[in-house]
Design a protein around this motif. Structure first.
Motif, PDB file in Angstrom:
ATOM      1  N   LEU A 198       0.828  -1.206   0.000  1.00  9.95           N
ATOM      2  CA  LEU A 198       0.000   0.000   0.000  1.00  9.95           C
ATOM      3  C   LEU A 198       0.864   1.259   0.000  1.00  9.95           C
ATOM      4  O   LEU A 198       0.534   2.252  -0.663  1.00  9.95           O
ATOM      5  CB  LEU A 198      -0.929  -0.003   1.209  1.00  9.95           C
ATOM      6  N   GLN A 199       1.972   1.234   0.719  1.00  7.26           N
ATOM      7  CA  GLN A 199       2.881   2.374   0.728  1.00  7.26           C
ATOM      8  C   GLN A 199       3.442   2.632  -0.668  1.00  7.26           C
ATOM      9  O   GLN A 199       3.461   3.774  -1.147  1.00  7.26           O
ATOM     10  CB  GLN A 199       4.012   2.131   1.715  1.00  7.26           C
ATOM     11  N   GLY A 207       3.616  10.451  -6.746  1.00  9.52           N
ATOM     12  CA  GLY A 207       4.834  10.809  -7.458  1.00  9.52           C
ATOM     13  C   GLY A 207       5.905  11.492  -6.631  1.00  9.52           C
ATOM     14  O   GLY A 207       6.971  11.813  -7.159  1.00  9.52           O
ATOM     15  N   HIS A 208       5.661  11.729  -5.342  1.00  9.51           N
ATOM     16  CA  HIS A 208       6.674  12.377  -4.517  1.00  9.51           C
ATOM     17  C   HIS A 208       6.429  12.013  -3.058  1.00  9.51           C
ATOM     18  O   HIS A 208       5.353  11.556  -2.681  1.00  9.51           O
ATOM     19  CB  HIS A 208       6.639  13.896  -4.695  1.00  9.51           C
ATOM     20  N   CYS A 209       7.434  12.237  -2.226  1.00  7.51           N
ATOM     21  CA  CYS A 209       7.293  11.979  -0.793  1.00  7.51           C
ATOM     22  C   CYS A 209       6.374  13.041  -0.191  1.00  7.51           C
ATOM     23  O   CYS A 209       6.583  14.238  -0.409  1.00  7.51           O
ATOM     24  CB  CYS A 209       8.659  12.019  -0.129  1.00  7.51           C
ATOM     25  N   PRO A 210       5.355  12.642   0.572  1.00  2.00           N
ATOM     26  CA  PRO A 210       4.429  13.641   1.123  1.00  2.00           C
ATOM     27  C   PRO A 210       5.038  14.508   2.214  1.00  2.00           C
ATOM     28  O   PRO A 210       4.456  15.526   2.578  1.00  2.00           O
ATOM     29  CB  PRO A 210       3.290  12.772   1.675  1.00  2.00           C
ATOM     30  N   LEU A 216       9.905  11.026  -6.784  1.00  3.77           N
ATOM     31  CA  LEU A 216      10.333   9.637  -6.817  1.00  3.77           C
ATOM     32  C   LEU A 216      10.407   9.159  -8.257  1.00  3.77           C
ATOM     33  O   LEU A 216       9.579   9.518  -9.089  1.00  3.77           O
ATOM     34  CB  LEU A 216       9.349   8.759  -6.039  1.00  3.77           C
ATOM     35  N   ARG A 217      11.420   8.333  -8.526  1.00  8.83           N
ATOM     36  CA  ARG A 217      11.531   7.759  -9.864  1.00  8.83           C
ATOM     37  C   ARG A 217      10.427   6.739 -10.079  1.00  8.83           C
ATOM     38  O   ARG A 217       9.927   6.130  -9.147  1.00  8.83           O
ATOM     39  CB  ARG A 217      12.903   7.107 -10.038  1.00  8.83           C
ATOM     40  N   PRO A 222      11.129   3.349  -2.360  1.00  6.59           N
ATOM     41  CA  PRO A 222      11.763   4.185  -1.329  1.00  6.59           C
ATOM     42  C   PRO A 222      12.698   3.369  -0.466  1.00  6.59           C
ATOM     43  O   PRO A 222      12.440   2.211  -0.155  1.00  6.59           O
ATOM     44  CB  PRO A 222      10.567   4.702  -0.529  1.00  6.59           C
ATOM     45  N   ARG A 223      13.818   3.984  -0.084  1.00  3.73           N
ATOM     46  CA  ARG A 223      14.811   3.274   0.716  1.00  3.73           C
ATOM     47  C   ARG A 223      14.529   3.478   2.187  1.00  3.73           C
ATOM     48  O   ARG A 223      14.122   4.559   2.602  1.00  3.73           O
ATOM     49  CB  ARG A 223      16.204   3.779   0.387  1.00  3.73           C
TER      50      ARG A 223
END
Length: 228
Positions: A198-199, A207-210, A216-217, A222-223
């Motif tokens: 879900l994450q 498309g990006h970190c909130p 984000l590609r 995400p690491r």
């Protein structure tokens, strides 16, 4: 609908009481009455005193679930009352609510009391079932902490914790529904795996970190632990 466990020292109006707002009488001498009163002279009573006045015939044995120690049951009585908290401070009585009284076998008297705003035509068995849902809520909370990772959040922002808790609730609800619909089929995913998927899905959708708004590609995961 609301449920709350209350103390035996909570003040209520008896079922046959009719509390009225004081009316100022023209040309009356002295200080006018300011507290709610009953025309028959009744006063608010403690829940423990009201429960002690109930006859034994008012209590009925009700079963609510099958537990590890067998069928869970106890004796209950229900009546309609109005709360009278802060009566001495001129507070108005509440609307009629249910007072659920529990008297377990082997006890000298009632031990637990609940107030509920369920409709007037609610059956006693349904009142007991709703009051005993607290055990199920606590069990689900422990499952969300132990299996879904509700307590794994490491951030310090309210928004981040809100996102993390939402994902945990969605993951837990999804697997609970799968277990209910297919009790004999073994699930392929565990709760942490569902939360992780879900994450990833939500991150790819926005498309990006909130939190840091870093883009984000398209195919990059995400690491590290997510702080959503």
């Amino acid at each position: 609908m609301s449920w709350v466990g209350v103390s035996s020292k909570t003040n209520v109006w008896a079922p046959d009481a009719q509390p009225q707002a004081p009316q100022r009488v023209p040309h009356q001498r002295g200080r006018p009455r300011t507290r709610y009163f009953d025309a028959n002279g009744q006063r608010p009573v403690l829940i423990a005193q009201l429960a002690a006045q109930l006859p034994r015939s008012a209590f009925h044995r009700v079963q609510w679930r099958q537990g590890s120690r067998g069928v869970q049951s106890s004796r209950f009585a229900a009546l309609r009352v109005r709360t009278a908290e802060r009566h001495m401070e001129r507070a108005a009585p509440s609307e009629e609510v249910w007072l659920l009284v529990e008297w377990p076998r082997g006890e000298a008297g009632p031990t637990k009391y609940y107030l509920s705003s369920l409709p007037e035509d609610t059956l006693l068995k349904e009142l007991v079932r709703m009051a005993r849902l607290r055990w199920r809520v606590e069990r689900d909370y422990q499952e969300m902490k132990g299996e879904v990772g509700l307590d794994h959040f490491e951030g310090r922002s309210w928004r981040g914790f809100h996102h993390h808790a939402t994902l945990c609730m969605v993951a837990h609800g999804f697997l609970a529904l799968r277990r209910a619909l297919s009790p004999r089929r073994k699930l392929r995913w565990t709760l942490p795996q569902v939360r992780r998927q879900l994450q990833l899905l939500l991150l790819r959708r926005i498309g990006h970190c909130p939190l840091c708004l870093r883009p984000l590609r398209a195919r990059a995961a995400p690491r590290g632990p997510s702080r959503m």
